[in-house]
Scaffold this motif. Structure first.
Motif, PDB file in Angstrom:
ATOM      1  N   ASN A  65     -16.312 -45.347 -47.512  1.00  0.00           N
ATOM      2  CA  ASN A  65     -17.693 -45.160 -47.927  1.00  0.00           C
ATOM      3  C   ASN A  65     -17.630 -44.670 -49.364  1.00  0.00           C
ATOM      4  OD1 ASN A  65     -20.404 -44.685 -48.079  1.00  0.00           O
ATOM      5  ND2 ASN A  65     -20.252 -42.671 -47.092  1.00  0.00           N
ATOM      6  N   ASP A  66     -17.620 -45.615 -50.282  1.00  0.00           N
ATOM      7  CA  ASP A  66     -17.361 -45.272 -51.675  1.00  0.00           C
ATOM      8  C   ASP A  66     -18.230 -46.151 -52.554  1.00  0.00           C
ATOM      9  OD1 ASP A  66     -16.415 -44.801 -54.179  1.00  0.00           O
ATOM     10  OD2 ASP A  66     -14.292 -45.081 -53.671  1.00  0.00           O
ATOM     11  N   PRO A  67     -19.093 -45.539 -53.373  1.00  0.00           N
ATOM     12  CA  PRO A  67     -19.947 -46.369 -54.224  1.00  0.00           C
ATOM     13  C   PRO A  67     -19.156 -47.221 -55.218  1.00  0.00           C
ATOM     14  CG  PRO A  67     -20.140 -44.048 -54.799  1.00  0.00           C
ATOM     15  CD  PRO A  67     -19.359 -44.113 -53.530  1.00  0.00           C
ATOM     16  N   ALA A  68     -17.886 -46.898 -55.453  1.00  0.00           N
ATOM     17  CA  ALA A  68     -17.102 -47.668 -56.411  1.00  0.00           C
ATOM     18  C   ALA A  68     -16.586 -48.971 -55.808  1.00  0.00           C
ATOM     19  CB  ALA A  68     -15.934 -46.835 -56.929  1.00  0.00           C
ATOM     20  N   PHE A  69     -16.694 -49.096 -54.486  1.00  0.00           N
ATOM     21  CA  PHE A  69     -16.219 -50.326 -53.843  1.00  0.00           C
ATOM     22  C   PHE A  69     -17.272 -50.846 -52.876  1.00  0.00           C
ATOM     23  CE2 PHE A  69     -12.361 -48.371 -55.288  1.00  0.00           C
ATOM     24  CZ  PHE A  69     -11.585 -49.434 -55.710  1.00  0.00           C
ATOM     25  N   GLU A  70     -17.464 -52.159 -52.916  1.00  0.00           N
ATOM     26  CA  GLU A  70     -18.429 -52.778 -52.030  1.00  0.00           C
ATOM     27  C   GLU A  70     -17.638 -53.397 -50.876  1.00  0.00           C
ATOM     28  OE1 GLU A  70     -21.896 -53.588 -53.249  1.00  0.00           O
ATOM     29  OE2 GLU A  70     -22.261 -54.146 -51.159  1.00  0.00           O
ATOM     30  N   VAL A  71     -18.108 -53.143 -49.664  1.00  0.00           N
ATOM     31  CA  VAL A  71     -17.427 -53.751 -48.512  1.00  0.00           C
ATOM     32  C   VAL A  71     -17.928 -55.182 -48.360  1.00  0.00           C
ATOM     33  CG1 VAL A  71     -17.117 -53.704 -46.030  1.00  0.00           C
ATOM     34  CG2 VAL A  71     -17.140 -51.577 -47.315  1.00  0.00           C
ATOM     35  N   LEU A  72     -17.021 -56.153 -48.479  1.00  0.00           N
ATOM     36  CA  LEU A  72     -17.414 -57.547 -48.392  1.00  0.00           C
ATOM     37  C   LEU A  72     -17.344 -58.025 -46.947  1.00  0.00           C
ATOM     38  CD1 LEU A  72     -18.275 -59.243 -50.701  1.00  0.00           C
ATOM     39  CD2 LEU A  72     -15.977 -60.169 -50.870  1.00  0.00           C
ATOM     40  N   VAL A  73     -16.181 -57.855 -46.371  1.00  0.00           N
ATOM     41  CA  VAL A  73     -15.982 -58.259 -44.977  1.00  0.00           C
ATOM     42  C   VAL A  73     -15.217 -57.135 -44.299  1.00  0.00           C
ATOM     43  CG1 VAL A  73     -15.312 -60.186 -43.522  1.00  0.00           C
ATOM     44  CG2 VAL A  73     -15.344 -60.491 -45.997  1.00  0.00           C
ATOM     45  N   GLU A  74     -15.564 -56.839 -43.079  1.00  0.00           N
ATOM     46  CA  GLU A  74     -14.716 -55.895 -42.345  1.00  0.00           C
ATOM     47  C   GLU A  74     -14.638 -56.358 -40.896  1.00  0.00           C
ATOM     48  OE1 GLU A  74     -16.300 -51.934 -42.315  1.00  0.00           O
ATOM     49  OE2 GLU A  74     -18.267 -52.564 -41.652  1.00  0.00           O
ATOM     50  N   ASN A  75     -13.506 -56.164 -40.318  1.00  0.00           N
ATOM     51  CA  ASN A  75     -13.407 -56.451 -38.896  1.00  0.00           C
ATOM     52  C   ASN A  75     -12.319 -55.599 -38.277  1.00  0.00           C
ATOM     53  OD1 ASN A  75     -10.943 -58.001 -39.373  1.00  0.00           O
ATOM     54  ND2 ASN A  75     -12.349 -59.535 -40.230  1.00  0.00           N
ATOM     55  N   ALA A  76     -12.436 -55.443 -36.992  1.00  0.00           N
ATOM     56  CA  ALA A  76     -11.472 -54.596 -36.293  1.00  0.00           C
ATOM     57  C   ALA A  76     -10.885 -55.398 -35.154  1.00  0.00           C
ATOM     58  CB  ALA A  76     -12.172 -53.365 -35.749  1.00  0.00           C
ATOM     59  N   SER A  77      -9.575 -55.346 -35.012  1.00  0.00           N
ATOM     60  CA  SER A  77      -8.987 -56.065 -33.887  1.00  0.00           C
ATOM     61  C   SER A  77      -8.323 -55.048 -32.979  1.00  0.00           C
ATOM     62  CB  SER A  77      -7.999 -57.124 -34.373  1.00  0.00           C
ATOM     63  OG  SER A  77      -6.789 -56.534 -34.696  1.00  0.00           O
ATOM     64  N   SER A  78      -8.710 -55.092 -31.734  1.00  0.00           N
ATOM     65  CA  SER A  78      -8.229 -54.080 -30.806  1.00  0.00           C
ATOM     66  C   SER A  78      -8.445 -54.594 -29.399  1.00  0.00           C
ATOM     67  CB  SER A  78      -9.027 -52.795 -31.008  1.00  0.00           C
ATOM     68  OG  SER A  78     -10.384 -53.122 -31.245  1.00  0.00           O
TER      69      SER A  78
END
Lengths: 504, 320
Positions: A65-78
């Motif tokens: 959670n950082d204004p300097a980086f934008e989250v483009l894609v995220e996924n979790a494998s579990s």
């Protein structure tokens, strides 16, 4: 004669709104002004592992959670785990929560995220943090701590300078005995944090990750954020520096723990990362999609329609060229906008193939047309016959070039056939009435204008602009309207009327 | 010389009218769209002219339908020659001139025979709109041949010399005599190589001549000195042109007239978008004259008063 003021206001409005819309697109949505621009992106993998003890397990893991980086894609494998990603609006914290009824043995959970730098390194506080509770020092440290704090406090003026001086004192080359004592039983981070808190300065521990290409098994490092005037300033108490490096990703700013595991032991988290370059345009489109900003735009059309629009949106450029060449330069074209259509065909065929194909088809068509003219047909059926013949010629050329392995020849099917038939008909009449010289002159003129229009329309940055910055079309409209009011001399008239200049 | 460019300011100083200004400030402003039919459709022009007592070439017949083409030989029986032209044609396109009729054999001015099937095809093309603006269906007009006045003998090659006058708000402001040449194939259009001779509004005398926008002194085919020309019946021509203003209500108008040996000056056609080459033929810009007319405001002058005024003020000697 009515006033021209409303007209000029309209043109100015079109112009300004066109430019504004384009600039907004570029700045707000990060659509690159130049085509082919690349941005760096980071792919970060977090691997959470723990030993299950055969009981229901819950893993709560904080997400970047950082204004300097934008989250483009995220996924979790579990596999086998239930997963919720929750967002706490209060302190902007995002956490992933994995859960399973029973976990035994080594468990590995993965979280992958693709991030792009946004360029904003400031961390603005949403609201003023509450003053921290006084830290109670252990009896053994109390005196030393108070001495150090009061000494530094006297040398400072604000929260920020206090933190700076404190950080300096903790990392001085020759530390005081008091500091040495305190550091022997505290980590620098904790000590720094406690000292700030004991003077009521809002500060929190955050953890961050240094992004380095192709690194594996990396750990989070801890930092301290100090509140000052609506902004959180980052300090690294372990080496006494202030501010953040470009490659630092703030992973967890909640001040709580990064990883909480219940129903497991020996939990740990490892990070590995890869740097990548990707198209700046595609990136900003993905970002817009994440933000729901695509709701009413061409980008949400299916790809096929998008590419259709890419062609259609080039027409204003060709039209602008023709208006310019006719009104300002004074060139004549046969059939007002025929050159634009030919230029559109050139975009599909490439220029040289297009020119050769066009000349071949028109030449063949003229020969056949000269036979048709002896038959005394009605104009409509003669042109219809020419259209059918043109299709035949195109078919034969395509087949021949296929047989000879000339793939360029295959593209001549892109020529608009009705246009070609009309061209052939006009040229043929011109030939009969004015002779072949005029045919060469007018046909050459049309091809010249078509070539200029093609060059304007095929420039990659033009194609990039007309599709991605729709505001540009308002600007083109404004220019076309303005040129429609131009009463000055055309360029070629300056030559034509040369004998009249300076007579008097 | 041909590849030199003039400074826009020096052209402006000489009062040269450019194409864009012509289109916006004169044609767009003073030629109402609803009256265009009166000039663009030659059949309408002809009928209007007859109603207004303006002499025009004889109308032999009109071909409106395919099947009427067959009637042309019957129409032209007894004529020594005839002209077939599209009613909505432009730039002299689609005009077929037959100068000699021998029984049912027709001959062009250059002596070439024209077969019946060629005539059939030509008229069929006219009806389909091949020569009309925008390809709209058209009608063919069959006209009597003009027996042009021998005063221009030696000044024109094959074709009929015609007189173009620019009429602005009813005032004839600039004149030009158009002479065909071998290069223009008997046609009187300047862009096709005809010679344009600027004619003094006050006197009808030749002033200055050009071919392909370049000054010339002698006719390229006959070598006669062009500036010696005196157009006969000048006042009559000016009056006819000036009258055309009331007839078609176009503020900026080009009138094309010819001199017939027997019938005198005949109105050939009107033009709502007259070209700018007349300025080159006259060796001067037209704007000072147009501005002069504008400065008169609403004048209510009669045709003959306007002609008198024009002769007095727009003559090249009378520095207006």
């Amino acid at each position: 004669m009515h006033s021209k003021k409303p007209f000029y206001i309209l043109v100015a409005l079109l112009f300004i709104s066109g430019i504004a819309a384009s600039v907004f697109r570029g700045i707000e949505h990060n659509v690159p002004f130049l085509p082919g621009k690349q941005v760096q992106s980071w792919a970060v993998d977090a691997k959470v592992s723990f030993q299950g003890i055969g009981e229901p397990a819950e893993v709560s893991f904080s997400l970047p959670n950082d204004p300097a980086f934008e989250v483009l894609v995220e996924n979790a494998s579990s596999p086998g785990y239930g997963l919720t990603i929750s967002q706490d609006n209060q302190d902007q914290e995002r956490r992933a929560l994995w859960s399973v009824r029973s976990a035994t043995g080594l468990q590995n959970l993965y979280y992958k995220v693709t991030l792009i730098p946004t360029g904003t390194t400031q961390v603005i506080a949403e609201q003023e943090p509450t003053a921290p509770k006084d830290f109670i020092w252990p009896a053994t440290e109390k005196d030393a701590a108070e001495q150090v704090i009061s000494k530094v406090w006297a040398k400072s003026a604000t929260n920020l300078t206090f933190a700076q001086q404190l950080n300096k004192a903790l990392n001085a080359a020759e530390r005081t005995q008091n500091v040495e004592l305190l550091l022997s039983s505290n980590t620098p981070t904790k000590l720094f944090l406690h000292m700030l808190h004991s003077k009521g300065v809002p500060a929190q521990e955050v953890s961050g990750l240094y992004l380095e290409d192709q690194r594996r098994r990396q750990q989070l490092s801890s930092f301290v954020e100090v509140y000052n005037d609506g902004e959180w300033i980052l300090f690294d108490p372990s080496n006494g520096t202030q501010g953040r490096k470009d490659n630092l990703l703030l992973w967890d700013r909640s001040g709580k723990s990064t990883l909480d595991v219940t129903g497991g032991v020996n939990s740990q988290v490892n990070f590995s990362m890869l740097q990548d370059t990707r198209s700046a345009l595609a990136t900003s489109l993905d970002v817009m999609k994440n933000q729901g900003a695509l709701d009413f735009s061409l980008y949400q059309l299916p790809l096929e329609e998008q590419s259709l629009f890419k062609g259609i949106l080039l027409i204003p450029i060709g039209v602008l060229m023709v208006v310019f060449l006719r009104v300002i330069v004074g060139l004549k074209t046969s059939g007002t906008f025929m050159p634009v259509l030919i230029a559109l065909a050139f975009i599909q065929t490439t220029l040289l193939t297009g020119l050769i194909g066009f000349i071949l088809i028109v030449a063949c068509g003229l020969m056949i047309r000269s036979y048709l003219s002896q038959l005394n047909l009605l104009l409509i059926s003669r042109i219809s016959a020419v259209i059918i013949v043109v299709i035949g010629i195109i078919g034969i050329f395509t087949l021949l070039s296929y047989k000879f392995g000339l793939s360029e020849g295959l593209t001549i099917t892109f020529f608009p056939m009705i246009i070609l038939a009309w061209t052939i008909e006009r040229m043929s009449i011109l030939w009969e009435e004015e002779g072949p010289k005029e045919v060469l002159l007018q046909g050459g003129g049309s091809l010249f204008v078509a070539t200029l229009a093609y060059l304007a329309m095929s420039a990659t940055w033009v194609q990039h602009w007309v599709f991605n910055f729709l505001g540009i079309h308002l600007v083109i409209l404004a220019i076309v309207l303005l040129m429609g009011q131009y009463t000055g001399y055309r360029l070629l008239e300056l030559r034509r009327f040369k004998p009249l200049a300076g007579d008097k | 010389m041909r590849f030199e460019f003039a400074m826009p300011s020096s052209l402006h100083k000489s009062g040269v009218l450019g194409m864009n200004k012509r289109n916006i400030d004169y044609i767009g402003r003073y030629n109402p769209r609803k009256f265009y039919k009166r000039v663009d459709d030659k059949l309408t022009t002809k009928q209007l002219a007859i109603a207004n007592d303006i002499a025009v070439p004889a109308l032999i017949g009109v071909v409106r339908e395919q099947h009427e083409i067959e009637e042309i030989p019957a129409m032209v029986e007894g004529e020594s020659g005839f002209v077939i032209k599209p009613s909505k044609g432009s730039g002299g396109k689609g005009i077929l001139v037959i100068t000699k009729v021998e029984g049912d054999r027709y001959f062009k001015p250059n002596g070439q025979e024209v077969t019946h099937s060629e005539i059939y095809r030509h008229v069929s093309n006219i009806l389909s709109g091949l020569f009309s603006l925008g390809g709209a269906p058209d009608v063919g007009i069959v006209e009597g041949l003009i027996q042009f006045d021998p005063v221009f003998d030696g000044y024109s090659y094959e074709g009929v010399p015609d007189i173009r006058l620019i009429v602005y708000k009813g005032f004839p402001v600039m004149g030009m005599l158009r002479l065909s040449t071998a290069a223009s194939d008997g046609k009187a259009n300047l862009h096709q190589g005809a010679v344009g001779v600027g004619v003094d509004i006050g006197t009808g005398k030749g002033l200055h001549a050009v071919q392909f926008d370049t000054p010339v002194d002698l006719h390229p085919d006959t070598n006669k000195k062009l500036t010696d020309i005196q157009v006969p019946q000048w006042d009559f021509l000016l009056n006819t042109a000036s009258k055309a203003y009331e007839m078609c209500e176009m503020g900026y108008l080009g009138t094309d007239m010819v001199l017939d040996k027997v019938k005198g000056p005949l109105l050939l056609e009107l033009n709502a978008r007259p070209g700018l080459a007349i300025q080159i033929a006259n060796g001067r810009g037209i704007l000072p004259y147009l501005n002069h007319v504008d400065s008169l405001g609403n004048h209510n002058m009669t045709v003959s008063k306007r002609v008198e005024y024009a002769k007095k003020h727009f003559s090249h000697n009378a520095e207006s």
